[in-house]
Design a protein around this motif. Sequence first.
Motif, short mmCIF file in Angstrom:
data_model
loop_
_atom_site.label_atom_id
_atom_site.label_comp_id
_atom_site.label_asym_id
_atom_site.label_seq_id
_atom_site.Cartn_x
_atom_site.Cartn_y
_atom_site.Cartn_z
N ARG A 29 0.82 -1.21 0.00
CA ARG A 29 0.00 0.00 0.00
C ARG A 29 0.86 1.26 0.00
NH1 ARG A 29 -4.65 -1.37 4.57
NH2 ARG A 29 -5.50 -3.23 3.57
N GLY A 30 2.10 1.14 0.50
CA GLY A 30 2.95 2.31 0.66
C GLY A 30 2.62 3.06 1.96
N PRO A 39 10.75 8.99 -1.22
CA PRO A 39 9.84 8.02 -1.84
C PRO A 39 10.53 7.31 -3.00
CG PRO A 39 8.72 10.11 -1.47
CD PRO A 39 10.17 10.36 -1.20
N ALA A 40 10.27 6.02 -3.16
CA ALA A 40 10.89 5.26 -4.24
C ALA A 40 10.55 5.87 -5.59
CB ALA A 40 10.41 3.81 -4.18
N LEU A 41 11.51 5.81 -6.51
CA LEU A 41 11.29 6.31 -7.85
C LEU A 41 10.30 5.42 -8.59
CD1 LEU A 41 14.95 7.06 -9.02
CD2 LEU A 41 13.22 8.74 -8.38
N THR A 89 3.89 12.89 -2.03
CA THR A 89 4.18 11.83 -2.98
C THR A 89 4.37 10.51 -2.24
OG1 THR A 89 5.24 13.34 -4.55
CG2 THR A 89 5.79 11.00 -4.75
N VAL A 90 3.62 9.50 -2.66
CA VAL A 90 3.66 8.19 -2.02
C VAL A 90 4.03 7.14 -3.08
CG1 VAL A 90 2.32 6.39 -0.87
CG2 VAL A 90 1.96 8.80 -0.28
N ALA A 91 5.04 6.34 -2.79
CA ALA A 91 5.43 5.24 -3.67
C ALA A 91 4.82 3.95 -3.15
CB ALA A 91 6.94 5.12 -3.74
N TYR A 92 4.51 3.03 -4.07
CA TYR A 92 3.91 1.76 -3.67
C TYR A 92 4.16 0.72 -4.75
CZ TYR A 92 0.20 2.89 -7.02
OH TYR A 92 -0.47 3.19 -8.18
N ALA A 171 7.17 -0.01 2.95
CA ALA A 171 8.60 -0.27 3.10
C ALA A 171 9.20 0.97 3.78
CB ALA A 171 9.26 -0.52 1.75
N PRO A 172 9.27 0.98 5.10
CA PRO A 172 9.72 2.17 5.84
C PRO A 172 11.22 2.37 5.77
CG PRO A 172 9.32 0.38 7.36
CD PRO A 172 8.92 -0.13 6.00
#
Length: 257
Positions: A29-30, A39-41, A89-92, A171-172
Amino acid sequence: MKKFLVTLALAATLAAVANDCSLLAFSSRGPDAYADGTPALAGECYALVWIKNGAAFMGLNADGTTVSPDNRVVLVAPVAKRKVVDGETVAYCPPVLFQISNDLIDALGAGSYGVFLLDTRVAKTDAEGKTTYAVGGAKNVASCTAVESAGTVTTSAVKGDTLTTLAGESAPAGGALSAGAPADVKQPAIKGIKVEGGNVYLTVENLAGFMRVQGGETPAAEGAPGAAVATDGGDKDVVLVYPAKGNAGFFKVIRNQ
């Protein structure tokens, strides 16, 4: 590293699955973040890893191989996505459906599976001094972070006529495990170092591949790794930049191949 395992949920039987394969789905879910909290690319990699019963996940080397023989990377999927939630911005990880061979399940033996976000960022600075970041891929791993949730999914649960789902939360950044130098790969020599404007500038031997800096407060330099820089192995030395923290520190440079 704080260890997070994944939740197991069994769905309906899928008649279309071939007899020699099983289906494994995973997602998160992120928010999924790198060790430095970024945040992950989009397009970043997630690794599906098998962990032998009684063993722990020991992380990956910079070239994407596992540190421990009791771990095995089963799949690397470059699928990370980004969205904006409440202005942030949230990566998931979107849902990924993986068809895994029953022969491979049997060969691996008793164990469990986990999902890990990889940090494969590569930095590039243009003539005007602007730095951009791109995904480098599974052969350039700076760190890996377990997708957070609760429970385990075992080998016996995966194999069969059901769809096994690994549904993670996030993924913290605090759970990141830095990647080490691959075995039998020559590592560059640090030729010079200076601190200026809040950054540490390391002049290092130019060896072809990807190189990155890792700093810390002890000689082990176990802090968050920086993004990698692609190097050509030419005659000119390479200058790597890493944020300075305080008046003292330790640094190492890791090459992936």
